[in-house]
Each structure stands twice: as C-alpha cells, then as structure tokens.
Enzyme design. Structure first.
Site, short mmCIF file in Angstrom:
data_model
loop_
_atom_site.label_atom_id
_atom_site.label_comp_id
_atom_site.label_asym_id
_atom_site.label_seq_id
_atom_site.Cartn_x
_atom_site.Cartn_y
_atom_site.Cartn_z
N GLY A 118 0.80 -1.21 0.00
CA GLY A 118 0.00 0.00 0.00
C GLY A 118 0.83 1.27 0.00
O GLY A 118 0.28 2.36 0.10
N ASP A 119 2.16 1.13 -0.09
CA ASP A 119 2.99 2.34 -0.14
C ASP A 119 4.22 2.01 -0.99
O ASP A 119 4.20 1.02 -1.72
CB ASP A 119 3.33 2.80 1.28
CG ASP A 119 3.51 4.31 1.38
OD1 ASP A 119 4.16 4.86 0.47
OD2 ASP A 119 3.02 4.94 2.33
N ASP A 120 5.27 2.83 -0.90
CA ASP A 120 6.44 2.60 -1.74
C ASP A 120 7.02 1.19 -1.54
O ASP A 120 7.11 0.72 -0.42
CB ASP A 120 7.52 3.63 -1.41
CG ASP A 120 7.00 5.07 -1.50
OD1 ASP A 120 6.22 5.35 -2.44
OD2 ASP A 120 7.38 5.89 -0.65
#
Ligand SMILES: *[C@@H]1O[C@H](CO)[C@@H](O)[C@H](O)[C@H]1NC(C)=O
Ligand SMILES: *[C@@H]1O[C@H](CO)[C@@H](O)[C@H](O)[C@H]1NC(C)=O
Ligand SMILES: *[C@@H]1O[C@H](CO)[C@@H](O)[C@H](O)[C@H]1NC(C)=O
Ligand SMILES: *[C@@H]1O[C@H](CO)[C@@H](O)[C@H](O)[C@H]1NC(C)=O
Ligand SMILES: *[C@@H]1O[C@H](CO)[C@@H](O)[C@H](O)[C@H]1NC(C)=O
Ligand SMILES: *[C@@H]1O[C@H](CO)[C@@H](O)[C@H](O)[C@H]1NC(C)=O
Length: 469
Positions: free
Chosen positions: A250-252
C-alpha cells in the site's frame, strides 16, 4: 560472486531431510541454507516452551530462547529454528552472531494486544514517531546494537495481522507509532532473506543506522490500500543490497530514507552505497523506488537495475521539501520495465509533511546527478512530472534510451518540468525543453558505475541445522 550464490542455491534445493551418516540417534530435523555466516549451536523454539497453535502467546519463549542462545555469541554463534506452526507473539529482541530460521510452514503471528509491544524512543533522526508524537511500538522482530544477525527461512512467514492497526490509524486511535515487522538498528552485518512478510501494521523491513545489510528473496504482501505498508526502507544505512524481492503493498516498495527535517540534519547520517536489483513491484498508489521524503541526512550512490514495475503510481520518485536540507545525489537506475503507470518519473520539491514547525526554511535540499537509462514503459498516463524548488533547481538530470508508450487516455502534455536542469538522449515521447536532446552521439549518456560496491562481494556459505532426538 554470482557463481558462489548460485552454488549455494543449488545445494539448498536438496531434500530437506537428509540422512546423517553413522549416527545412531534419529535425526529430527536436518536442513541446509545459505547465509553470510553459519552457527555452532542450534535450538528449536519448542525447547523453550513455544506452542505453535496460533493462540498461545510465545513472546516469553522467543525471548527465553534468544537470551539463552546469546551466551554463544563469542563461541561460534547460535541459530534458533522455528518449526511448522502458527506462533503468536509480541515484539522480541534479537542478539548478535545469531540466526533466526523459519521453516516454510512456520508463521510468526503478530499479537493483537498493544501490551505485547514495548514502547521505545523515537528515532533521533526523526525527532518523533511518524504516526504520533513521542514513542513508538517496538517492531515484531527488533534488534539494536548487534553484529552478525540473520533472519531467514525456507520462505517462512511473518504475519503482522495489520488490519487492527490500520483501523486504529484511520480512526486516529493510535497511542504510539505503529510497529514494523522487522527493524534492525545500529547494527553491522545483517541478512534478511527467503521470507514472506504479510500484512505489516506499517513498514515491513527497516534497517536503520546500520551497515552491510543484505535483503534477498523476500516476498512482501499487503493490501494496496493499507496505510504506510512500505516494503523495504533502508534508512541512514551504508552498504546495503536489496535483491530478488517481490513486493505488492500500500505504499512505496522500496523507500530510501535518512531522517526528517531539523532532526535528520542534526543527526547527519546518510544512506549511501545502496544496490537494488531484480525487484518486482506493484504499488498502485505509490512509487516503485522512492528517495525520501525523509532524506535530511542525505542519500548518495544508489544503483538500481533490472526492476519490473506493474500497475504503480510512479517508477522512481524523489520526494523532498524546503526545510529538509540534505541531498539526493549520484542516483543511477537502468533496465527498468514498467507497465501501467501514472508517471514513469516523478520528482517533488514541495512534498511538505514536516516533523513539526521548527524546520529551517533556509534548509534547501540538494538534488543532483540523477541518471535514468535503458527503460521501456507501456500504458503510461504521464511520462514525467519533474518539479524542483524555485531558487533551488534539481540539476544534472540525465535520461537516455527510454521509450514510453502512452496510454490511450494519456494526458496531452506528457512531460511537465519546472526548476530542473539536465539532458536527454533518445527518449520518447520527446522530453520537456529543460532536458534538451543531445543527439545520436550522446546515446548511452547517463552513466551507470562500472566498479562494484563492497556489499556486492559478500560471501555466502552453505550452513546446516540438525537436531537429534
Ligand atoms: C528490546 O530492546 C529494547 C531496547 O533495548 C527495549 O526497550 C525493549 O523492552 C526490549 N524488548 C523486549 C521484549 O525485551
Ligand atoms: C547503541 O549504539 C548507539 C550508537 O552507537 C549508542 O548511542 C547507544 O547507546 C547504544 N545502545 C546500547 C543499548 O548499547
Ligand atoms: C514464497 O511464498 C509466497 C507466498 O506464498 C509466494 O508468493 C512466493 O512465490 C514464495 N517464494 C518462493 C521462492 O517460493
Ligand atoms: C533463497 O532465495 C534464493 C534467491 O532469492 C534462492 O536461490 C534460494 O534457493 C533460496 N533458498 C531457500 C532455502 O529457499
Ligand atoms: C492501461 O492502464 C489503465 C489504467 O490507466 C488500465 O485500466 C488498463 O487496464 C491498462 N491496459 C493494459 C493493456 O494494461
Ligand atoms: C536501450 O535500452 C534497451 C532496454 O530497454 C536495451 O536493450 C538496449 O541495449 C539499450 N540501447 C543502448 C544503445 O544502450
């Protein structure tokens, strides 16, 4: 070096249970694995009262086992075997000259009770927790001031059971910053390999203030909508190698960091000499490789190659802001293939997101010598959005041999550039005027360093684990 790695990998492919010759005692467990160092002493979590039923809390068993095994640090080191089972636990601490090995059917489950997570101080280079002011919950597997520590397995699993934490985050109900799955601080010679990490409460793998770190063969999975579930975050680390990882989060997927605003500037510890290779990433709302946004201690000499990006917001992204100070320089990326991207390249000089309002408005980041080459991208909405800082342009940007095929519904203007400076060669669609085309003779511009970094020469050995009845 690659030959050695391959050899070790082949050995590991042998059956798990082998016959140890001329021993009368039946062998309970025997296996081989690859690691930077092997260990003289072995124990299984079950010997310390561990129960892998998914409901018994094993924090005490893990900590008792590791405390016991720590006595062997100076006499050959030790390894702790986590057998098949579901091992519920709160945060526990590692020791030096130690290997934690997870069987492929071992799942270490993060406790849902906040009381099982000790609260530790904020990182000095951040000045505060990222979710809340003040302290932060210690990571599921935590180590500090260690040397020679290995977390590996035959693709065993760490499951953070993050849903409860994500809900608390969204509802603003967190009393402290969420824990990570693995955090190793102030340590040297760290290997994290052949594991699957799922549903972390927040970041997954966080080596910080450490050196000689290898993260290899790690699968990281979290819902693409889960908050801040970054994959691997090398933070103020020197000599790090991340390779053969598959990350959907859900992120980098990889976020390179080095501290936040005035705290990071004061701490002054960069991330440098970082290799990222053979990474596959799916990150619809974030970057495949992010540099920042916390980069106040500086980021230098990052080499990324053979990267596959699928359905991600951006390929390589630099995030910074006025007040960050620090630098991002000597960045080299080549052989990246991208499919279904919002932006292939993104640089953001106005990321904001300050630790507090005490940041120095004169602390301008230096972004310099950024090289991207030999890339193909398909189904891209905008080729690039490169936004430096007014009065503090991002310089020495070089992009060559990059073919970006725009999506059917692409934006009319594929490149937007402000406050940047650099060159391009053989890039389609044609870049903005701030990246003038150098012509045929400059094809192959944008260097990629030829000499290897020390972390690429780390030796691995075939280690064995055996336990008799
Ligand atoms: C692990 O170490 C940290 C820092 O030394 C300490 O605060 C924490 O209580 C320890 N955790 C456990 C479970 O002992
Ligand atoms: C760990 O190392 C850091 C940095 O060298 C030092 O400041 C800290 O006191 C050490 N902590 C322990 C528990 O030894
Ligand atoms: C490890 O397990 C994950 C999750 O089941 C799987 O996706 C991945 O392919 C496995 N990796 C290897 C090398 O077997
Ligand atoms: C660990 O992963 C490497 C590559 O990522 C692979 O070659 C090796 O076979 C794996 N070892 C085990 C024990 O699964
Ligand atoms: C192209 O990207 C769009 C989103 O921008 C996506 O809906 C579509 O499935 C992609 N097409 C292909 C062929 O990958
Ligand atoms: C351009 O990049 C492609 C990969 O995208 C590579 O196969 C090719 O060799 C590169 N060309 C040059 C001249 O380096």
């Amino acid at each position: 070096m690659d030959v050695l790695l391959l050899l070790c990998a082949l050995l590991v492919a042998l059956p798990n249970v082998a016959v140890v010759e001329s021993r009368k005692a039946p062998v309970l467990d025997y296996f081989e694995y690859c690691a930077m160092s092997c260990r003289a002493y072995s124990a299984s979590l079950e010997e310390f009262g561990g129960v892998g039923d998914g409901t018994t809390l094993n924090t005490g068993a893990f900590q008792a086992a590791i405390d016991h095994l720590s006595q062997y640090a100076s006499s050959g080191g030790s390894q702790l075997y986590v057998p098949p089972g579901r091992w519920l636990t709160g945060s526990f601490n590692l020791t030096s000259h130690f290997t934690l090995f997870l069987h492929k059917d071992a799942v270490i489950l993060g406790s849902q009770d906040e009381n099982d997570w000790p609260v530790i101080d904020p990182l000095p280079s951040y000045g505060r927790g990222r979710d809340t002011q003040g302290g932060r919950f210690s990571s599921l597997i935590f180590g500090t001031n260690l040397t020679d520590v290995i977390i590996t397995g035959n693709n065993g699993t760490l499951d953070g059971q993050g849903d409860l934490w994500w809900q608390k985050f969204h509802k603003g109900e967190l009393s402290y910053t969420r824990p990570y799955l693995i955090e190793i601080m102030y340590s040297d010679n760290v290997q994290i390999s052949n594991l699957t990490l799922v549903n972390s409460p927040s970041w997954n793998v966080h080596p910080v203030y450490s050196s000689n770190v290898v993260v290899q063969g790690v699968t990281i999975l979290a819902p693409v909508t889960s908050p801040n579930t970054d994959g691997i975050n090398p933070d103020s680390c020197t000599n790090t190698r991340i390779e053969d990882c598959y990350i959907v989060s859900g992120d980098d997927c990889v976020a390179v960091k080095s501290g936040w605003d005035e705290y990071g500037i004061a701490y002054g510890m960069p991330t440098k000499q970082l290799v990222i290779r053979r990474l596959t990433c799916i990150s619809p709302f974030s970057a495949v490789i992010a540099l920042g946004s916390e980069m106040s201690g500086g980021i230098q000499d990052v080499r990324a190659e053979d990267i596959v990006a699928i359905n991600s917001e951006s390929g390589v992204r630099i995030k910074t802001a006025v007040g960050r100070g620090g630098y991002v320089k000597d960045i080299f990326v080549r052989r990246m293939t991208m499919n279904t991207m919002k932006w292939a390249f993104w640089m953001t000089g106005n990321y904001g997101s300050h630790a507090d309002d005490k940041y120095d408005p004169n602390a301008l980041p230096v972004i310099q010598n950024i090289n991207y080459r030999d890339m193909v991208a398909e189904n891209v909405t905008m080729a690039a959005r490169l936004e430096g800082i007014s009065g503090d342009p991002f310089t020495g940007i070089c992009i060559s041999n990059v073919t970006i095929q725009m999506a059917k519904k692409a934006k009319k203007v594929p490149w937007t550039c402000t406050d940047i400076d650099g060159i391009s060669s053989d890039v389609t669609p044609a870049p903005c005027n701030l990246l003038p085309e150098q012509g045929e003779e400059k094809i192959g511009a944008c260097t990629f360093p030829e000499e290897s970094l020390p972390i690429e020469d780390i030796q691995v050995q075939t280690c064995t684990y055996s336990r008799n009845l």
